[in-house]
Design an enzyme around this catalytic site. Structure first.
Site, PDB file in Angstrom:
ATOM      1  CG  ASP A  66      -8.035  -0.862  -9.447  1.00 22.11           C
ATOM      2  OD1 ASP A  66      -7.827   0.363  -9.612  1.00 22.11           O
ATOM      3  OD2 ASP A  66      -7.144  -1.706  -9.531  1.00 22.11           O
ATOM      4  CG  ASN A 135      -0.047 -10.628  -7.420  1.00 20.43           C
ATOM      5  OD1 ASN A 135      -0.235  -9.779  -8.289  1.00 20.43           O
ATOM      6  ND2 ASN A 135      -0.879 -10.816  -6.419  1.00 20.43           N
ATOM      7  CG  HIS A 137      -2.502  -7.395  -9.244  1.00 20.41           C
ATOM      8  ND1 HIS A 137      -2.259  -7.348  -7.890  1.00 20.41           N
ATOM      9  CD2 HIS A 137      -2.216  -6.144  -9.690  1.00 20.41           C
ATOM     10  CE1 HIS A 137      -1.866  -6.137  -7.549  1.00 20.41           C
ATOM     11  NE2 HIS A 137      -1.827  -5.391  -8.623  1.00 20.41           N
ATOM     12  CD  GLU A 142      -4.470  -9.414  -5.769  1.00 14.44           C
ATOM     13  OE1 GLU A 142      -3.563  -9.687  -6.576  1.00 14.44           O
ATOM     14  OE2 GLU A 142      -4.316  -8.599  -4.829  1.00 14.44           O
TER      15      GLU A 142
HETATM   16  C1  GLP Z   1      -2.015  -1.658  -7.977  1.00 14.78           C
HETATM   17  C2  GLP Z   1      -3.187  -1.362  -8.935  1.00 14.78           C
HETATM   18  C3  GLP Z   1      -2.906  -1.846 -10.321  1.00 14.78           C
HETATM   19  C4  GLP Z   1      -1.448  -1.547 -10.618  1.00 14.78           C
HETATM   20  C5  GLP Z   1      -0.579  -2.440  -9.799  1.00 14.78           C
HETATM   21  C6  GLP Z   1       0.898  -2.114  -9.891  1.00 14.78           C
HETATM   22  O1  GLP Z   1      -2.364  -2.179  -6.782  1.00 14.78           O
HETATM   23  N1  GLP Z   1      -4.479  -1.818  -8.528  1.00 14.78           N
HETATM   24  O2  GLP Z   1      -3.783  -1.231 -11.259  1.00 14.78           O
HETATM   25  O3  GLP Z   1      -1.174  -1.778 -11.975  1.00 14.78           O
HETATM   26  O4  GLP Z   1      -1.032  -2.537  -8.477  1.00 14.78           O
HETATM   27  O5  GLP Z   1       1.205  -0.960  -9.178  1.00 14.78           O
HETATM   28  P1  GLP Z   1       2.507  -0.095  -9.442  1.00 14.78           P
HETATM   29  O6  GLP Z   1       2.347   0.490 -10.795  1.00 14.78           O
HETATM   30  O7  GLP Z   1       2.523   0.938  -8.370  1.00 14.78           O
HETATM   31  O8  GLP Z   1       3.656  -1.038  -9.367  1.00 14.78           O
END
Ligand code: GLP
Length: 260
Positions: A66, A135, A137, A142
């Protein structure tokens, strides 16, 4: 789904990297699906250490999940920058082999279609690394994202923007939109490898692994994949009802299936 519960966050990173390295050693042209966020950082650090120790990653390529829309690629929090500084440079990958969706294209839809085509041209993703949002995702899919969705523009959930505000100077600086591989795109990877650490992920992990297959928890799409592995530390696993069974299964894993 294989669920692996390990005592510490550091061990999660080491184990996930061991699984990926095991594959790269057998298939040097492995195509990795790359996640951003803090969850996979230990994986990338461990892979970089293994490269120093002789793992050949010269033919590995990667596709990021992404990107934010509207953030210049030079911005330190653009995923183009994050992937470059946490993956491409430490692993010494050829930058031409590492791809990130284009969040700046005038024609976002065409750029998304081109990204899908580039993944297909590379032969598809072999191992998709995933974190999980609080959440539920994955990527930036989302809640209520279609299980058949492809790479597209999405509006970030307010909670996601708040969670990610820690990387920016203020909440206002966090973009409102992103481009993300779809759940349908992610499902086409040959293997899915999700890592989660810490208690803040425990509810999302339990919902994804043991809850219903439902788009309100996008990570529950892993239940539909034929080869999905979830590696957790104790805190992230703390709300799993069948934790003892997962531990028992891992302890009794046949040697030929082991990658650690
Ligand atoms: C982000 C990314 C995801 C990631 C998630 C968790 O916004 N787009 O790919 O897995 O949220 O982030 P973190 O690993 O910092 O908790």
């Amino acid at each position: 789904m294989e669920i692996v519960i390990l005592p510490t966050a550091a061990e999660v990173g080491r184990a996930a990297a061991a699984k990926i390295a095991h594959r790269i050693a057998r298939h040097p042209e492995t195509v990795l699906g790359l996640a951003t966020g803090s969850s996979p950082l230990a994986i990338y650090a461990e892979l970089a250490a293994r490269r120093e120790a002789g793992l050949d990653v010269g033919r590995v390529s990667g596709f990021a999940l992404d990107e934010y829309v509207g953030l210049p690629t030079s911005h330190p929090q653009s995923y183009a920058s994050v992937i470059r500084t946490t993956v491409t440079e430490p692993l010494g990958l050829d930058p031409a082999r590492v791809h990130v969706p284009d969040g700046l294209a005038d024609d976002i839809e065409a750029a998304c279609a081109a990204y899908e085509a580039a993944i297909a041209d590379a032969g598809g993703v072999d191992v998709q690394i995933l974190g999980i949002g609080a959440n539920g995702h994955i990527g930036f899919n989302e809640p209520t994202s279609s299980f058949q969705s492809r790479t597209r523009i999405k509006t970030l959930a307010p909670r996601t923007r708040q969670d990610n505000a820690r990387f920016f100077d203020s909440l206002d600086e966090v973009p409102t939109h992103c481009v993300t591989q779809g759940l349908g795109t992610i499902l086409e990877a040959r293997e899915l490898l999700l890592v989660a650490q810490g208690e803040a992920k425990a509810d999302a992990v339990a919902a994804a692994v043991e809850g219903p297959f439902a788009s309100v928890v996008p990570a529950s799409v892993l239940q539909w994949h034929r080869s999905a592995t979830v590696i957790l530390d104790e805190a992230a696993a703390s709300k799993l009802r069948l934790a003892e069974y997962y531990r028992y299964t891992y302890e009794h894993k046949p040697p030929f299936q082991r990658w650690d």
